[in-house]
Design a protein around this motif. Structure first.
Motif, mmCIF file in Angstrom:
data_model
loop_
_atom_site.group_PDB
_atom_site.id
_atom_site.type_symbol
_atom_site.label_atom_id
_atom_site.label_comp_id
_atom_site.label_asym_id
_atom_site.label_seq_id
_atom_site.Cartn_x
_atom_site.Cartn_y
_atom_site.Cartn_z
ATOM 1 N N GLU A 1 0.779 -1.223 -0.015
ATOM 2 C CA GLU A 1 -0.124 -0.123 0.036
ATOM 3 C C GLU A 1 0.935 1.430 0.043
ATOM 4 O OE1 GLU A 1 -2.556 -0.746 3.523
ATOM 5 O OE2 GLU A 1 -3.716 -2.051 2.467
ATOM 6 N N LEU A 2 1.853 1.274 0.672
ATOM 7 C CA LEU A 2 2.883 2.362 0.896
ATOM 8 C C LEU A 2 3.661 2.551 -0.533
ATOM 9 C CD1 LEU A 2 3.944 2.111 4.602
ATOM 10 C CD2 LEU A 2 2.618 3.797 3.623
ATOM 11 N N ALA B 1 3.468 6.008 -2.715
ATOM 12 C CA ALA B 1 4.624 6.408 -3.229
ATOM 13 C C ALA B 1 4.508 6.775 -4.714
ATOM 14 C CB ALA B 1 6.001 5.679 -2.798
ATOM 15 N N GLY B 2 3.924 5.820 -5.438
ATOM 16 C CA GLY B 2 3.999 5.739 -6.907
ATOM 17 C C GLY B 2 2.854 6.943 -7.228
ATOM 18 N N ARG C 1 -7.206 0.114 -0.367
ATOM 19 C CA ARG C 1 -7.749 1.025 0.441
ATOM 20 C C ARG C 1 -6.944 2.300 0.538
ATOM 21 N NH1 ARG C 1 -5.724 1.974 5.657
ATOM 22 N NH2 ARG C 1 -4.231 0.759 6.144
ATOM 23 N N GLU C 2 -7.315 3.367 0.719
ATOM 24 C CA GLU C 2 -6.724 4.509 0.917
ATOM 25 C C GLU C 2 -5.843 4.616 2.274
ATOM 26 O OE1 GLU C 2 -6.270 7.455 -1.188
ATOM 27 O OE2 GLU C 2 -6.998 5.703 -2.734
ATOM 28 N N VAL C 3 -4.629 5.323 2.138
ATOM 29 C CA VAL C 3 -3.834 5.166 3.369
ATOM 30 C C VAL C 3 -3.616 6.828 3.988
ATOM 31 C CG1 VAL C 3 -1.331 5.175 4.117
ATOM 32 C CG2 VAL C 3 -2.073 3.626 2.296
ATOM 33 N N GLU D 1 4.945 10.278 -6.912
ATOM 34 C CA GLU D 1 5.593 10.569 -7.815
ATOM 35 C C GLU D 1 5.164 11.156 -9.071
ATOM 36 O OE1 GLU D 1 7.646 6.788 -7.698
ATOM 37 O OE2 GLU D 1 9.061 7.573 -6.288
ATOM 38 N N GLU D 2 3.868 10.267 -9.280
ATOM 39 C CA GLU D 2 3.143 10.579 -10.459
ATOM 40 C C GLU D 2 2.691 12.066 -10.525
ATOM 41 O OE1 GLU D 2 -1.145 9.178 -12.522
ATOM 42 O OE2 GLU D 2 -0.027 7.881 -11.343
ATOM 43 N N ALA D 3 2.048 12.581 -9.169
ATOM 44 C CA ALA D 3 1.597 13.666 -9.125
ATOM 45 C C ALA D 3 2.614 14.754 -9.151
ATOM 46 C CB ALA D 3 0.873 13.810 -7.640
ATOM 47 N N LEU D 4 3.724 14.579 -8.512
ATOM 48 C CA LEU D 4 4.806 15.734 -8.698
ATOM 49 C C LEU D 4 5.187 15.786 -10.074
ATOM 50 C CD1 LEU D 4 7.151 14.810 -5.433
ATOM 51 C CD2 LEU D 4 5.796 16.792 -5.979
ATOM 52 N N ALA D 5 5.369 14.601 -10.662
ATOM 53 C CA ALA D 5 5.760 14.646 -12.173
ATOM 54 C C ALA D 5 4.544 15.709 -13.130
ATOM 55 C CB ALA D 5 6.075 13.409 -12.938
#
Length: 155
Positions: A97-98, A102-103, A141-143, A106-110
């Motif tokens: 999940e973590l 993280a993925g 599930r959302e973290v 990273e996708e959002a920052l890019a």
């Protein structure tokens, strides 16, 4: 020895010693003259055991159960094995999940790298987050942010 001396010898804070005392994991004697809590070498050994158990992911309630079994003269080793065997798959799932979180980060920052900052205008709160795709119903599930942050090691 007093709280501060036990803490120093164990390499923890005095507050950590007080916490484990409040939780009933340490049982100091009381100095009859001044009411100070006095710890002995058995408390130091017990505190070091608690620290080791915490590094293996045991919680306070589990450590209490392990110590109670030991205090009764029963081997807590079968319990320890069972708890870790149960916990390991949960931890592996949590890691997955973590990694997914993280993925997404990273996708959002890019994706946001060249987007301008926006000002809330009554229709938009933060264009960066609003531009990110909504989660699918079948997503893991959302973290929550609290779950994503490391646990305090001293508790």
């Amino acid at each position: 020895m007093k709280v501060s001396e036990l803490a120093r010898r164990a390499g923890v804070t005095a507050e950590t010693v007080r916490h484990y005392t409040r939780e009933g994991l340490l049982s100091p004697e009381r100095d009859p003259d001044n009411g100070y809590q006095l710890y002995d070498d058995d408390d130091l050994r017990r505190l070091r055991f608690i620290q080791r158990a915490r590094t293996l992911g045991f919680g306070v309630a589990e450590i209490r159960e392990i110590l109670e079994q030991s205090d009764r003269g029963d081997s807590p080793c079968p319990l320890v094995r069972d708890l870790l065997a149960q916990r390991l798959p949960e931890i592996r799932e949590r890691i997955r999940e973590l990694e997914a979180l993280a993925g997404r980060m990273e996708e959002a920052l890019a994706a946001w790298e060249h987007l301008p900052d926006g000002t809330p205008d009554g229709h938009s709160l933060c264009r960066l987050i609003e531009s990110f795709p909504e989660p699918l119903e079948s997503s893991p599930r959302e973290v929550s942010p609290r779950e994503a942050s490391p646990r305090e090691a001293s508790s």
